[in-house]
Design a protein around this motif. Structure first.
Motif, PDB file in Angstrom:
ATOM      1  N   LEU A  23       0.780  -1.194   0.016  1.00  0.00           N
ATOM      2  CA  LEU A  23       0.285   0.001   0.104  1.00  0.00           C
ATOM      3  C   LEU A  23       0.998   1.132   0.041  1.00  0.00           C
ATOM      4  O   LEU A  23       0.302   2.308  -0.177  1.00  0.00           O
ATOM      5  N   PHE A  26       0.380   4.225  -2.802  1.00  0.00           N
ATOM      6  CA  PHE A  26      -0.862   4.846  -2.979  1.00  0.00           C
ATOM      7  C   PHE A  26      -1.021   5.970  -1.966  1.00  0.00           C
ATOM      8  O   PHE A  26      -0.403   6.059  -1.062  1.00  0.00           O
ATOM      9  N   LEU A  31      -6.119   5.584  -1.472  1.00  0.00           N
ATOM     10  CA  LEU A  31      -6.612   4.568  -0.595  1.00  0.00           C
ATOM     11  C   LEU A  31      -8.134   4.928  -0.105  1.00  0.00           C
ATOM     12  O   LEU A  31      -8.890   3.670   0.010  1.00  0.00           O
ATOM     13  N   ARG A  34      -9.771   3.297  -2.653  1.00  0.00           N
ATOM     14  CA  ARG A  34      -9.847   1.643  -2.671  1.00  0.00           C
ATOM     15  C   ARG A  34     -10.740   0.988  -1.409  1.00  0.00           C
ATOM     16  O   ARG A  34     -11.675   0.365  -1.504  1.00  0.00           O
TER      17      ARG A  34
END
Length: 65
Positions: A23, A26, A31, A34
């Motif tokens: 992660l 990102f 995020l 997502r």
């Protein structure tokens, strides 16, 4: 056999792939996007579960007469 069991499924689990994904690259905005996508998928899965349970209960009630 459940109706969906006859469909071919990939051995690669997309959720497991997401869980392993790094992660760090990102941004905060990415995020958040997502998370929104994953929350929408949870809602979709819960709706499918509810529909399947209701369908099964209806069929059970129909054939137990």
């Amino acid at each position: 056999m459940e109706p969906d069991e006859s469909l071919a499924r990939s051995n690669a689990d997309p959720a497991a792939g997401l869980a392993r994904q790094d992660l760090n690259p990102f941004s905060v905005e990415e995020l958040h996007a997502r998370i929104a996508l994953l929350e929408a998928e949870i809602v979709r899965c819960r709706a499918k579960i509810d529909a399947s349970v209701n369908h099964r209960a209806t069929a059970d009630a129909l054939f137990k007469r």
